[in-house]
Design a protein around this motif. Sequence first.
Motif, mmCIF file in Angstrom:
data_model
loop_
_atom_site.group_PDB
_atom_site.id
_atom_site.type_symbol
_atom_site.label_atom_id
_atom_site.label_comp_id
_atom_site.label_asym_id
_atom_site.label_seq_id
_atom_site.Cartn_x
_atom_site.Cartn_y
_atom_site.Cartn_z
ATOM 1 N N MET A 1 0.837 -1.178 0.000
ATOM 2 C CA MET A 1 0.000 0.000 0.000
ATOM 3 C C MET A 1 0.879 1.236 0.000
ATOM 4 O O MET A 1 1.834 1.300 0.743
ATOM 5 N N ARG A 2 0.468 2.211 -0.830
ATOM 6 C CA ARG A 2 1.261 3.415 -0.956
ATOM 7 C C ARG A 2 0.464 4.617 -0.464
ATOM 8 O O ARG A 2 -0.729 4.706 -0.682
ATOM 9 N N GLY A 3 1.118 5.560 0.075
ATOM 10 C CA GLY A 3 0.530 6.831 0.464
ATOM 11 C C GLY A 3 -0.471 6.704 1.602
ATOM 12 O O GLY A 3 -0.666 5.655 2.196
ATOM 13 N N ALA A 4 -1.137 7.843 1.863
ATOM 14 C CA ALA A 4 -2.097 7.895 2.961
ATOM 15 C C ALA A 4 -3.355 7.112 2.627
ATOM 16 O O ALA A 4 -3.990 6.546 3.501
ATOM 17 N N HIS A 5 -3.726 7.131 1.371
ATOM 18 C CA HIS A 5 -4.902 6.361 0.954
ATOM 19 C C HIS A 5 -4.423 5.167 0.145
ATOM 20 O O HIS A 5 -3.508 5.263 -0.651
ATOM 21 N N CYS A 6 -5.053 4.063 0.342
ATOM 22 C CA CYS A 6 -4.592 2.827 -0.288
ATOM 23 C C CYS A 6 -4.716 2.868 -1.798
ATOM 24 O O CYS A 6 -5.746 3.229 -2.340
ATOM 25 N N TRP A 7 -3.676 2.504 -2.491
ATOM 26 C CA TRP A 7 -3.602 2.328 -3.934
ATOM 27 C C TRP A 7 -4.014 3.581 -4.748
ATOM 28 O O TRP A 7 -4.569 3.491 -5.815
ATOM 29 N N THR A 8 -3.751 4.743 -4.201
ATOM 30 C CA THR A 8 -4.137 5.953 -4.919
ATOM 31 C C THR A 8 -2.986 6.549 -5.709
ATOM 32 O O THR A 8 -3.219 7.315 -6.626
ATOM 33 N N ASP A 9 -1.771 6.291 -5.307
ATOM 34 C CA ASP A 9 -0.628 6.861 -6.031
ATOM 35 C C ASP A 9 -0.356 6.079 -7.312
ATOM 36 O O ASP A 9 -0.642 4.895 -7.393
ATOM 37 N N HIS A 10 0.212 6.751 -8.292
ATOM 38 C CA HIS A 10 0.566 6.086 -9.544
ATOM 39 C C HIS A 10 1.873 5.342 -9.385
ATOM 40 O O HIS A 10 2.737 5.723 -8.615
ATOM 41 N N ARG A 11 2.017 4.286 -10.106
ATOM 42 C CA ARG A 11 3.255 3.515 -10.076
ATOM 43 C C ARG A 11 4.084 3.884 -11.291
ATOM 44 O O ARG A 11 3.561 3.993 -12.394
ATOM 45 N N LEU A 12 5.346 4.044 -11.092
ATOM 46 C CA LEU A 12 6.258 4.406 -12.165
ATOM 47 C C LEU A 12 6.676 3.141 -12.916
ATOM 48 O O LEU A 12 7.087 2.151 -12.313
ATOM 49 N N VAL A 13 6.543 3.190 -14.235
ATOM 50 C CA VAL A 13 6.919 2.055 -15.053
ATOM 51 C C VAL A 13 8.084 2.478 -15.928
ATOM 52 O O VAL A 13 8.035 3.500 -16.612
ATOM 53 N N VAL A 14 9.135 1.689 -15.944
ATOM 54 C CA VAL A 14 10.310 1.974 -16.757
ATOM 55 C C VAL A 14 10.471 0.843 -17.759
ATOM 56 O O VAL A 14 10.422 -0.334 -17.388
ATOM 57 N N ILE A 15 10.637 1.229 -19.022
ATOM 58 C CA ILE A 15 10.798 0.232 -20.073
ATOM 59 C C ILE A 15 12.083 0.530 -20.822
ATOM 60 O O ILE A 15 12.372 1.676 -21.173
ATOM 61 N N LYS A 16 12.847 -0.499 -21.074
ATOM 62 C CA LYS A 16 13.992 -0.379 -21.955
ATOM 63 C C LYS A 16 13.574 -0.961 -23.297
ATOM 64 O O LYS A 16 13.180 -2.113 -23.371
ATOM 65 N N LEU A 17 13.687 -0.142 -24.327
ATOM 66 C CA LEU A 17 13.230 -0.546 -25.642
ATOM 67 C C LEU A 17 14.406 -0.537 -26.599
ATOM 68 O O LEU A 17 15.137 0.441 -26.701
ATOM 69 N N ASN A 18 14.587 -1.645 -27.270
ATOM 70 C CA ASN A 18 15.640 -1.744 -28.276
ATOM 71 C C ASN A 18 14.953 -1.843 -29.632
ATOM 72 O O ASN A 18 14.462 -2.892 -30.015
ATOM 73 N N LEU A 19 14.891 -0.733 -30.340
ATOM 74 C CA LEU A 19 14.176 -0.659 -31.601
ATOM 75 C C LEU A 19 15.174 -0.677 -32.743
ATOM 76 O O LEU A 19 16.079 0.148 -32.803
#
Length: 161
Positions: A1-19
């Motif tokens: 659980m993140r922040g003061a309220h449960c599951w309200t914060d956004h999660r950071l997603v990092v992608i490595k892309l080899n194009l």
Amino acid sequence: MRGAHCWTDHRLVVIKLNLRLPRPCRSERAKHIRLNFERLQDTNTRAKYAETLSTALQPLDLKSGEINTVWESLSSHVLDTAKFTSTLGLKVRKLEDWFDDNDRVLTDAIDKHRRLLKQHSRTHQSGNVEELRHSDLELRKLTRQAKDKWWQEKTSDAVAR
């Protein structure tokens, strides 16, 4: 659980892309030169081409030098004479038109449709829209008939051969 309220914060997603983009396919060969040899069937054109070719080849010394250089100069003179003189020239590849400029019904329908388009772009009246749609449908019908007729003639000519 993140922040003061449960599951309200956004999660950071990092992608490595080899194009990897493929390089465009380009032919490394030189383009073929297409000469209009059909003109040689006329005897006057053939004689004129032979005369211009003989005058172009007179200054060449074909007996001295290496065979490759002699061949290069000979072939370049022959191709230049064929390409740049008015006798042969390059072959023009032209697709056949299915539209006949002399077809009066079709040209009248095109002119009417263009006139209605101009009128509609100036006034934007709803009465013109229905007439414009009818003209568009009529024009499409006429062009489809002309194209179908052209294809039928083309196939009947191919079968007759």
